[in-house]
Structure formats: structure tokens, C-alpha cells
Design a protein around this motif. Structure first.
Motif, short mmCIF file in Angstrom:
data_model
loop_
_atom_site.label_atom_id
_atom_site.label_comp_id
_atom_site.label_asym_id
_atom_site.label_seq_id
_atom_site.Cartn_x
_atom_site.Cartn_y
_atom_site.Cartn_z
N ALA A 1 -2.93 14.79 -3.68
CA ALA A 1 -2.96 14.19 -5.01
C ALA A 1 -2.46 14.59 -5.39
CB ALA A 1 -4.47 14.70 -5.77
N GLU A 2 -1.28 15.86 -5.13
CA GLU A 2 -0.47 15.59 -6.80
C GLU A 2 1.05 15.24 -5.79
OE1 GLU A 2 2.89 19.39 -7.80
OE2 GLU A 2 0.65 20.34 -6.72
N LEU A 3 0.56 15.43 -4.72
CA LEU A 3 2.33 14.73 -3.86
C LEU A 3 2.09 13.22 -4.13
CD1 LEU A 3 4.48 14.70 -1.27
CD2 LEU A 3 3.05 14.39 0.24
N LEU A 4 1.07 11.88 -3.86
CA LEU A 4 1.05 11.14 -4.56
C LEU A 4 1.56 10.91 -5.81
CD1 LEU A 4 -2.44 9.99 -2.47
CD2 LEU A 4 0.11 9.49 -2.27
N GLU A 5 0.69 11.79 -7.03
CA GLU A 5 1.20 12.08 -8.18
C GLU A 5 2.90 11.86 -8.09
OE1 GLU A 5 -2.38 13.36 -10.69
OE2 GLU A 5 -0.85 14.60 -9.63
N ARG A 6 3.36 12.29 -8.10
CA ARG A 6 4.64 12.52 -7.31
C ARG A 6 5.61 11.88 -7.26
NH1 ARG A 6 6.79 17.63 -9.39
NH2 ARG A 6 4.96 19.50 -9.42
N ILE A 7 5.38 10.75 -6.43
CA ILE A 7 5.52 10.17 -5.37
C ILE A 7 5.53 8.63 -6.39
CG2 ILE A 7 5.57 8.20 -3.39
CD1 ILE A 7 4.16 10.83 -1.68
N ARG A 8 5.12 9.14 -6.71
CA ARG A 8 4.26 7.46 -7.85
C ARG A 8 5.09 7.96 -8.67
NH1 ARG A 8 -0.88 7.43 -10.62
NH2 ARG A 8 -0.39 9.48 -11.79
N GLU A 9 4.91 8.92 -9.09
CA GLU A 9 6.86 9.37 -10.69
C GLU A 9 8.25 9.48 -10.49
OE1 GLU A 9 5.04 13.00 -11.91
OE2 GLU A 9 3.61 12.70 -12.86
N SER A 10 8.41 9.18 -9.17
CA SER A 10 9.53 9.77 -8.66
C SER A 10 9.98 8.69 -8.20
CB SER A 10 10.00 11.30 -8.29
OG SER A 10 9.16 11.02 -6.46
N GLY A 11 9.06 7.82 -7.39
CA GLY A 11 9.65 6.79 -6.21
C GLY A 11 10.53 7.16 -5.14
N GLY B 1 17.26 3.99 -0.71
CA GLY B 1 15.84 3.64 -0.39
C GLY B 1 14.74 4.13 -0.92
N GLY B 2 13.59 4.25 -1.22
CA GLY B 2 12.39 4.57 -1.86
C GLY B 2 11.32 4.98 -1.66
N ALA B 3 10.40 4.97 -2.27
CA ALA B 3 9.01 4.63 -1.95
C ALA B 3 7.66 4.69 -2.96
CB ALA B 3 7.95 6.43 -0.97
N SER B 4 6.96 4.38 -2.67
CA SER B 4 5.65 3.86 -3.88
C SER B 4 4.67 3.31 -3.61
CB SER B 4 5.93 2.37 -4.74
OG SER B 4 5.89 1.51 -3.57
N LEU B 5 3.42 4.18 -4.33
CA LEU B 5 2.33 3.83 -3.49
C LEU B 5 1.69 3.05 -4.19
CD1 LEU B 5 0.35 6.94 -6.10
CD2 LEU B 5 1.48 6.84 -4.04
N THR C 1 -3.90 0.60 -2.85
CA THR C 1 -4.44 1.04 -2.29
C THR C 1 -4.87 2.78 -2.66
OG1 THR C 1 -5.29 -0.23 -0.43
CG2 THR C 1 -6.05 2.52 0.20
N GLY C 2 -3.38 3.25 -2.35
CA GLY C 2 -2.66 4.62 -2.90
C GLY C 2 -2.77 5.03 -4.42
N ALA C 3 -2.95 4.28 -5.39
CA ALA C 3 -3.52 4.51 -6.72
C ALA C 3 -5.16 4.31 -7.10
CB ALA C 3 -2.67 2.75 -7.36
N ALA C 4 -5.35 3.81 -5.84
CA ALA C 4 -6.83 3.62 -6.20
C ALA C 4 -7.77 5.08 -5.23
CB ALA C 4 -7.83 2.52 -5.19
N VAL C 5 -6.98 5.60 -3.83
CA VAL C 5 -7.49 7.08 -3.64
C VAL C 5 -6.76 7.91 -4.86
CG1 VAL C 5 -7.20 8.05 -1.81
CG2 VAL C 5 -7.58 6.17 -1.35
N LEU C 6 -6.24 7.93 -5.05
CA LEU C 6 -5.91 9.26 -6.38
C LEU C 6 -6.36 9.31 -7.84
CD1 LEU C 6 -3.84 10.93 -6.91
CD2 LEU C 6 -2.27 9.24 -8.00
N LEU D 1 -1.65 4.06 1.62
CA LEU D 1 -1.82 4.41 0.60
C LEU D 1 0.16 4.64 -0.55
CD1 LEU D 1 -3.82 8.06 0.65
CD2 LEU D 1 -4.39 5.06 0.91
N VAL D 2 0.70 5.34 0.77
CA VAL D 2 2.46 4.96 0.42
C VAL D 2 3.30 4.05 1.29
CG1 VAL D 2 3.94 6.43 0.29
CG2 VAL D 2 2.65 7.49 -0.44
N VAL D 3 4.48 3.32 0.90
CA VAL D 3 4.93 2.37 1.01
C VAL D 3 6.62 3.13 0.65
CG1 VAL D 3 3.34 0.21 1.76
CG2 VAL D 3 4.85 0.44 0.24
#
Length: 123
Positions: A27-37, A79-83, A86-91, A68-70
Motif C-alpha cells: 500500500a505504501e509503495l502504491l501511494e509513493r508511486i502515485r505521489e512521485s510518478g 520514464g515514469g509510472a502511475s496508478l 484499478t490501482g487507485a481502487a485497490v489502494l 495497478l501500475v503502468v
């Protein structure tokens, strides 16, 4: 002497199957990916290698019907990454579960805490 203890910490992990789970770290990893891209930046912020962060992302992407992440490949800006949606819904579902479980469990944690040995008590 004071007998103050830090507040007990409740941590929750949902295990769906062997090797398929969601818990505080993912969950923290998903949040940090969302925040940092960035998967790399998210991993660094958590003290883990890019390889480990990417392995966790791959595991989560494989667990659910849609990723959840692309990732976006590099370019002039890298590059970058985003939720995904589905990723946002799971989180969100995991965080809601955590909140509900913590509230439901608090009376039991309080009962257990009351039974702990005092820090000043000898064994």
C-alpha cells in the motif's frame, strides 16, 4: 520511573492465496508511486532497490484483473509510472479496510495492553 509505552501498532495484511497479498508495504509503495510518478523514487523512499520495487509492482499487477501500475518508457523527460483506476481502487479499498479493522480491533488491543507487564516490573 515512568512506565510509558509507545502506542501499539496494528498492521494488517490480506492474504488472497500463496504469494498473493496486500499489506502495509505494498500500500505504501502504491501511494509513493502515485505521489512521485516513479517506481524507482518510490522504492528509494522506502529504502528498497528499483528491482525489488518493480518485483512488487509486477506481483500486484499479476494478482488483479487489470494492472495497478503502468510504466511510461523513457524519453526526453525520462520514464515514469502511475496508478491505474484499478490501482487507485485497490489502494482505497485497502486503506478503508485498515481503518475499519483498526477501529474494530481497538477494544481488544486495549484489553491486551492492560494485561502487559509494567516496564518497571521484574521478570
Amino acid at each position: 520511573m515512568s512506565d510509558s509505552r509507545p502506542a501499539p501498532v496494528q498492521k494488517f495484511r490480506i492474504v488472497f492465496d500463496e504469494g498473493e497479498m496486500v499489506g502495509p508495504g505494498k500500500a505504501e509503495l502504491l501511494e509513493r508511486i502515485r505521489e512521485s510518478g516513479s517506481i524507482a523514487a518510490a522504492g528509494r523512499a522506502m529504502g528498497m532497490s528499483y528491482k525489488r520495487a518493480w518485483q512488487l509492482v509486477e506481483t500486484m499487477n499479476a494478482m488483479f484483473r487489470t494492472p495497478l501500475v503502468v510504466r511510461a518508457r523513457g524519453g526526453a523527460q525520462g520514464g515514469g509510472a502511475s496508478l491505474t483506476e484499478t490501482g487507485a481502487a485497490v489502494l482505497a479499498a485497502y486503506r478503508d479496510y485498515e481503518t475499519a479493522a483498526r477501529a474494530a480491533g481497538q477494544p481488544h488491543v486495549d484489553r491486551l495492553t492492560a494485561l502487559l507487564r509494567s516496564r518497571n516490573e521484574s521478570v
